[in-house]
Design an enzyme around this catalytic site. Structure first.
Site, short mmCIF file in Angstrom:
data_model
loop_
_atom_site.label_atom_id
_atom_site.label_comp_id
_atom_site.label_asym_id
_atom_site.label_seq_id
_atom_site.Cartn_x
_atom_site.Cartn_y
_atom_site.Cartn_z
N LYS A 268 10.34 0.05 -10.77
CA LYS A 268 11.32 -0.51 -9.83
C LYS A 268 11.48 -2.01 -10.12
O LYS A 268 10.50 -2.72 -10.28
CB LYS A 268 10.82 -0.29 -8.40
CG LYS A 268 11.88 -0.40 -7.33
CD LYS A 268 11.34 0.09 -6.00
CE LYS A 268 12.42 0.09 -4.93
NZ LYS A 268 11.93 0.62 -3.65
N GLU A 351 11.65 10.34 10.49
CA GLU A 351 11.88 9.80 11.83
C GLU A 351 11.53 10.80 12.93
O GLU A 351 10.99 10.42 13.98
CB GLU A 351 13.34 9.35 11.97
CG GLU A 351 13.71 8.17 11.13
CD GLU A 351 14.07 8.51 9.69
OE1 GLU A 351 14.37 7.59 8.92
OE2 GLU A 351 14.04 9.72 9.34
N ARG A 379 18.47 10.62 13.33
CA ARG A 379 17.88 11.78 12.67
C ARG A 379 16.81 12.45 13.54
O ARG A 379 16.34 13.54 13.22
CB ARG A 379 17.26 11.34 11.34
CG ARG A 379 18.28 10.80 10.36
CD ARG A 379 17.67 9.80 9.36
NE ARG A 379 16.62 10.38 8.57
CZ ARG A 379 16.81 10.93 7.37
NH1 ARG A 379 18.00 10.97 6.84
NH2 ARG A 379 15.80 11.42 6.70
#
Length: 608
Positions: A268, A351, A379
């Site tokens: 990354k 979540e 969500r």
């Protein structure tokens, strides 16, 4: 420019360097998701070389990894407009380009969408690139189960592992074995053995032995071999920056029946030292100095103010537990996680689990603070009702990024949370107008036990009102006194109405400005008193006007059989696009001259 299908390995490596320079230059000016895109350059280039995405389909989970894909699909000339109003969007969107088969701003959607596309269009190859954080999302796991069960032969899933969360055994032996498994000799040998076993009716024992041998060897080298039990053909672990290795594997699996799962390892932030060193900071970043990597830190944000205060509260009360879903720094919880690791939980992109987990803590006398962006808390809608509301559990919800968020656009605006919490029973809802009021609400929240409590904060820098009284639960405060018009404002809209007060007076419009910081329950006493005093009652909020705070006031008057017209100043239905938050607030009539215009229009309409 040479067509990507005709590029050599040398050409692709050169193109990768050019793209990285373009990414850093653009994101330094506009902000955006830099580190994830720097890590996926070679993979995206190789996918575009091997497959034909005018026919095949490429999905990203999450779409913040799609910048390189955008550059390769006709959006390179306008890439400097990334995340600007009217410019290139922050995520994939079919309305922006036919090369984007599905909208992707939230994690966990691409595998399910890809499965649907693959089943409906078996003649197309459907490739889904999913990050190591997204793959652990419940939605993704459900999709994997479905994809393997239906044996979608035209589907290829690529796990972009850039955080070592999966597959730590990427050593020389693992790499060698990964290459061996995609070799023609291995594939032919495997197919020959399976055919032979089918022909030998009494070969049950031989079959079992061979399968156990293959499983044992792969288990030693391959961290995700269990996927083969779900019906996938698994390949990897590959170096996601080695173009030769990627092309070799992709060209082979292109002609193999799936579903196929490829595990690649990437770095990354690759190619930009500051992003390599601080991956989380450069995951999603505001504009920065290319030479130093520094961002403009002027002004304290509401997230940062919350983060400091929750540490203080945590020091005073050992029952406080902080919970977030993959956004520790973004929600201001970085310091709390460092100081109280035993009371700090990052559930990852889960979540629903975070909400129910907090409910479990609350049943045992703990004081959970669930800190989630408004757009992602959507969500967990079922859990908010079934697990928290029905049991009236004292879970504290800090709803961050409520309202218009700006450059992240329509998938990230927090415009539904008020509709959700105002309509689900047992929730108490607060919205601070100032940073001082936020601190007072947090102090109040510490000992609040009468069910779940919501504190809604915008993506803004701190704001305060000189001489403002202290927050008092359930009581609204008059900030300015005037005649004829009553402006009931909540949260960020208090500042907006105060900012235009003088201009309204100059146009002959004056009135009383009220800070309604407790949205649920309503200040019924005030509503009953004020109704006789004013010609026009305005309700201002940064949310959609359907099922809104204004709607709850209208319902209150209806129940009391009081005939009054409430003039709602909120957002109409429809997606709010990407752009600067300040620009969008004005464009959609919640700030400045356009807000004045909406107020004038409603007053004039009332005179007719």
């Amino acid at each position: 420019m040479k067509n990507i299908h005709d590029m050599s390995i040398e050409d692709i490596n050169k193109k990768a360097q050019e793209i990285r320079e373009k990414l850093v230059e653009t994101v330094s000016k506009n902000g955006g998701h830099l580190a994830p895109n720097l890590g996926i350059v070679e993979l995206t280039l190789c996918l575009h070389k091997v497959f034909d995405f005018s026919k095949d389909r490429l999905l990203f989970d999450v779409g913040h990894q799609s910048y390189v894909h955008k550059l390769l699909t006709g959006r390179d000339k306008n890439f400097s407009t990334l995340r600007k109003r009217g410019g290139i969007g922050p995520f994939t969107d079919p309305k922006e380009s036919s090369a984007d088969p599905f909208i992707s701003g939230h994690a966990g959607t691409a595998l399910s969408a890809g499965a649907g596309i693959a089943m409906a269009s078996p003649e197309k190859k459907v490739i889904v690139v999913v990050g190591d954080a997204s793959i652990s999302n419940g939605h993704s796991l459900e999709a994997l189960n479905n994809i393997g069960g239906h044996k979608l032969k035209n589907m290829i899933i690529i796990l972009n592992d850039n955080e070592m969360s999966i597959g730590k055994n990427v050593g020389s032996l693992s790499r060698f074995f990964g290459k061996f498994m995609v070799s023609e000799k291995y594939m032919n040998f495997r197919d020959d053995i399976k055919s032979l076993i089918k022909k030998i009716k009494i070969a049950g024992g031989v079959s079992d032995t061979l399968e156990r041998m293959e499983f044992s060897v792969k288990n030693f080298f391959l961290p995700l071999n269990m996927l083969e039990s779900f019906g996938f053909k698994f390949f990897g672990v590959l170096d996601g920056h080695n173009v030769e290795e990627l092309l070799s594997t992709l060209n082979k699996v292109k002609n193999i029946e799936g579903p196929i799962f490829i595990h690649i390892k990437t770095q990354k932030g690759k190619g930009y030292s500051f992003a390599e060193q601080d991956k989380e900071k450069f995951h999603g970043i505001s504009p920065f100095n290319m030479e130093t990597g520094d961002t403009d830190l002027s002004g304290k944000t509401y997230s940062g103010i919350f983060g400091k205060e929750i540490v203080k509260l945590g020091e005073e009360d050992k029952d406080i537990v902080a919970i977030c879903s993959g956004m520790v720094k973004g929600t201001g919880l970085g310091e709390f996680f460092k100081k109280f690791p035993e009371r700090a939980i990052d559930t990852g992109i889960a979540e629903g689990h975070a909400v129910t987990f907090a409910g479990g803590l609350a049943t045992q006398g703990k004081k959970p603070y669930v800190v989630i962006y408004s757009t992602f808390l959507q969500r967990a809608y079922s859990q908010l009702i079934h697990d928290i509301s029905l049991q009236k559990l004292p879970v504290r919800f800090i709803v961050d990024r409520a309202g218009i968020v700006g450059e992240d656009g329509k998938t990230h605006n927090g415009l539904y949370d008020l509709s959700i919490f105002l309509t689900i029973p047992n929730y108490t809802v607060l919205a601070p107008a100032t940073s001082k009021e936020l601190l007072e609400m947090l102090e109040f929240s510490k000992n609040f036990q009468d069910g779940p409590l919501v504190i809604r904060i915008p993506r803004e820098v701190e704001y305060n009102i000189e001489g403002d009284r202290e927050f008092e639960f359930g009581r609204w405060r008059e900030l300015k006194k005037g005649k004829e018009n009553l402006f009931i404002a909540t949260g960020s809209m208090v500042k907006e109405i105060l900012d235009i007060e003088d201009r309204l007076k100059a146009r002959g419009i004056e009135g009383t400005i009220v800070n309604a910081s407790t949205l649920k329950p309503l200040d019924e006493k005030y509503l009953l008193e004020c109704v006789k005093e004013y010609k026009n009652i305005f309700v201002l909020e940064e949310a959609y006007e359907k099922n809104s705070f204004g709607s709850s006031i209208m319902e209150f008057y209806n129940e009391k059989d009081i005939d009054v017209m409430i003039k709602k100043i909120a957002l109409k239905e429809g997606a709010i696009p990407h752009g600067k938050r300040s620009e969008l607030l004005e464009e959609f009539g919640l700030r400045g001259e356009n807000l004045i215009g909406r107020i004038e229009e409603k007053i004039d309409a009332g005179k007719k």
